[in-house]
Motif scaffolding. Structure first.
Motif, PDB file in Angstrom:
ATOM      1  N   ALA A 147      17.447  33.775  30.217  1.00 45.15           N
ATOM      2  CA  ALA A 147      16.487  33.777  29.116  1.00 45.15           C
ATOM      3  C   ALA A 147      17.025  34.486  27.877  1.00 45.15           C
ATOM      4  O   ALA A 147      16.437  34.368  26.786  1.00 45.15           O
ATOM      5  CB  ALA A 147      15.187  34.446  29.571  1.00 45.15           C
ATOM      6  N   LEU A 148      18.136  35.210  28.047  1.00 47.89           N
ATOM      7  CA  LEU A 148      18.732  35.919  26.913  1.00 47.89           C
ATOM      8  C   LEU A 148      19.667  35.032  26.094  1.00 47.89           C
ATOM      9  O   LEU A 148      20.076  35.419  24.998  1.00 47.89           O
ATOM     10  CB  LEU A 148      19.498  37.148  27.409  1.00 47.89           C
ATOM     11  N   MET A 149      20.028  33.857  26.612  1.00 54.23           N
ATOM     12  CA  MET A 149      20.986  33.005  25.911  1.00 54.23           C
ATOM     13  C   MET A 149      20.545  32.665  24.483  1.00 54.23           C
ATOM     14  O   MET A 149      21.380  32.677  23.569  1.00 54.23           O
ATOM     15  CB  MET A 149      21.258  31.734  26.702  1.00 54.23           C
ATOM     16  N   PRO A 150      19.264  32.366  24.210  1.00 53.18           N
ATOM     17  CA  PRO A 150      18.889  32.109  22.814  1.00 53.18           C
ATOM     18  C   PRO A 150      19.187  33.286  21.885  1.00 53.18           C
ATOM     19  O   PRO A 150      19.622  33.078  20.736  1.00 53.18           O
ATOM     20  CB  PRO A 150      17.381  31.832  22.905  1.00 53.18           C
ATOM     21  N   HIS A 151      18.973  34.517  22.358  1.00 47.05           N
ATOM     22  CA  HIS A 151      19.305  35.692  21.545  1.00 47.05           C
ATOM     23  C   HIS A 151      20.816  35.756  21.299  1.00 47.05           C
ATOM     24  O   HIS A 151      21.269  36.066  20.193  1.00 47.05           O
ATOM     25  CB  HIS A 151      18.841  36.975  22.241  1.00 47.05           C
TER      26      HIS A 151
END
Length: 495
Positions: free
Chosen positions: A113-117
């Motif tokens: 879920a951190l990939m967009p950041h």
């Protein structure tokens, strides 16, 4: 269609393969060629953090790489930073700000879920650069961590960035390491790899010619060079506690001793002291006594003040420190080390550990209360005793107050910071980075009868230039730039 910014990712066959140093050296080499180069690392794990101008935190390695690239550090150069607090849990920093505390299993479940950041930060860094040099984390061969990966091949594929694998020959088995990495990567991951290099070679590099041939035969990857061991690299600020044994040998009898806390943090505070010819900087490992001959004991920063205070006592260091003070020795606490010196540390909300209050070492008349608002600020001020200018940064939870705060160590604007015992031999401050200032360090050491002529910033700059020269000599830097520029064709083929 917008042409993507050229970029190259340096991954490694293992942790501590020298990825951080390679990226720093390449940043300096490319900026000297007239390119605007920016460093990037999507996910880092380190308690050696740097503070950016906008009040965020990033890994120390990315701050050094930014310096090598002659850029101010940005939170987007390291969008995910994990700061271990226990063996199974860490504080997570996302795009510079405290995001929460996660256990190892929680992070594995949530990292995708951190990939967009991560991609957002990468786009911001790339927007203003001619080329981006990216550091991987650990090794892509850790296929048990493949699901949701944001640090190695998962990022490389998502951002369509070509990869060079660095093999650490110092550890031995480098041929098997590179061949094994090739074996366990899947087809999409192998397609991202454009070559490999060998790092930390000692001896005549020609003796490894057959090794290079074997690696290329086994993997199909071309060699981009063999990098010999470079002693000057040890002069650059280290990020991992595993590097503390790099301290420079010294014949001086003036010992400054530093207990190696389990969650030691921001220990690069002490790098300038380790370079001083008149100082023998000794990091004391767990289970060993603090040397009785030490002129000064420095309790360093900690990611877990309460946990490390208990750890300090478990080693018997509290007894050694009390004896050191009774003998008339000097004692300095930095940040978490400063908090430990007081009479008590209260943590009513369980921010640093179990809620409650614990007794400190009782060597300063102060009390500390842990609070949820974290201070992450670049500061400048004045050393009260000598008038020397100081620069540094604050990165801490908690506030301290008490009678000894009436004798501050420094003033930051109109605000006092730190505390000094009535006799002046026990001191503590929240300010990190004090010793990088030559004027302050010279004045502080003079108070101990130690002469200093070290120009610290010049030493670091010289080390970065030497590293760049070294890599230009031993790596095919032109080909690495060409690989970075091939990202355009990589993106087209992926479309």
């Amino acid at each position: 269609m917008t042409t993507p910014t050229p970029a190259l990712m340096i991954q490694g066959t293992c942790s501590n393969a020298g990825k951080s140093t390679l990226v720093a050296g390449l940043c300096r080499a490319l900026v000297r060629r007239g390119l605007k180069v920016a460093p990037f690392k999507s996910q880092n794990m380190s308690n050696n953090a740097a503070v950016t101008a906008d009040g965020g935190e990033i890994g120390r390695a990315q701050a050094v790489q930014a310096r090598a690239a002659r850029l101010p550090p940005s939170v987007h150069m390291n969008p995910v930073l994990l700061k271990p607090e226990t063996d199974t849990g860490a504080q997570m920093i996302v795009q510079g700000q405290r995001f929460g505390r996660l256990g190892a299993k929680n992070f594995l479940d949530k990292k995708a879920a951190l990939m967009p950041h991560v991609l957002d930060s990468f786009a911001r860094v790339a927007r203003d650069a001619d080329i981006v040099l990216i550091e991987g984390a650990g090794s892509p061969a850790e296929i048990n961590l493949r699901a949701g990966d944001i640090a190695n091949m998962g990022f490389a594929i998502a951002a369509q960035v070509p990869v060079v694998i660095a093999g650490d020959i110092e550890r031995g088995g480098v041929i098997a390491s590179l061949a094994g990495t090739h074996l366990v990567l899947d087809g999409d991951e192998r397609a991202m790899v454009r070559g490999y290099l060998i790092n930390k070679f000692r001896g005549d590099v020609r003796l490894f010619d057959q090794g290079l041939t074997a690696i290329t035969d086994l993997t199909g990857w071309p060699s981009l060079g063999v990098v010999p061991w470079l002693p000057q690299a040890a002069l650059l600020p280290a990020e991992d506690a595993v590097d503390l044994d790099r301290a420079r040998a010294s014949s001086s009898t003036r010992v400054i001793a530093v207990p190696m806390l389990a969650r030691i943090a921001n220990f690069d505070d002490l790098d300038p002291l380790g370079m001083e010819p008149g100082v023998k900087l000794v990091f004391v490992p767990p289970g060993q006594p603090i040397p009785a001959e030490a002129s000064v004991v420095i309790i360093p920063g900690s990611k877990s003040t309460l946990g490390d205070l208990a750890f300090l006592r478990a080693q018997g260091w509290d007894i050694d420190i009390a004896a050191h003070v009774r003998r008339g020795g000097h004692l300095l606490g930095l940040c978490g080390g400063y908090q430990m010196l007081g009479r008590s540390i209260a943590d009513p909300d369980g921010i640093d550990g179990a809620a409650g209050t614990v007794q400190g070492l009782g060597l300063l008349d102060i009390e500390t209360i842990m609070q949820g608002d974290k201070s992450t600020t670049l500061v400048s001020g004045t050393h009260c005793a000598t008038g020397a200018p100081v620069e540094g940064y604050e990165i801490h939870l908690g506030r301290s107050h008490g009678a000894d705060c009436a004798r501050p160590v420094v003033t930051i604007g109109d605000r006092p910071d730190g505390a000094i015992s009535p006799g002046g031999r026990v001191q503590g401050t929240y300010l990190h980075g004090l010793f990088t200032n030559d004027t302050f360090r010279k004045a502080w050491l003079a108070g101990l009868g130690i002469a200093s002529e070290l120009a610290y910033d010049q030493q670091v700059e010289a080390a970065l230039d030497a590293l760049a020269d070294h890599l230009e000599t031993h790596l095919d830097v032109d080909r690495m730039i060409a690989i970075a520029r091939s990202r355009h064709s990589t993106n087209q083929s992926a479309a």
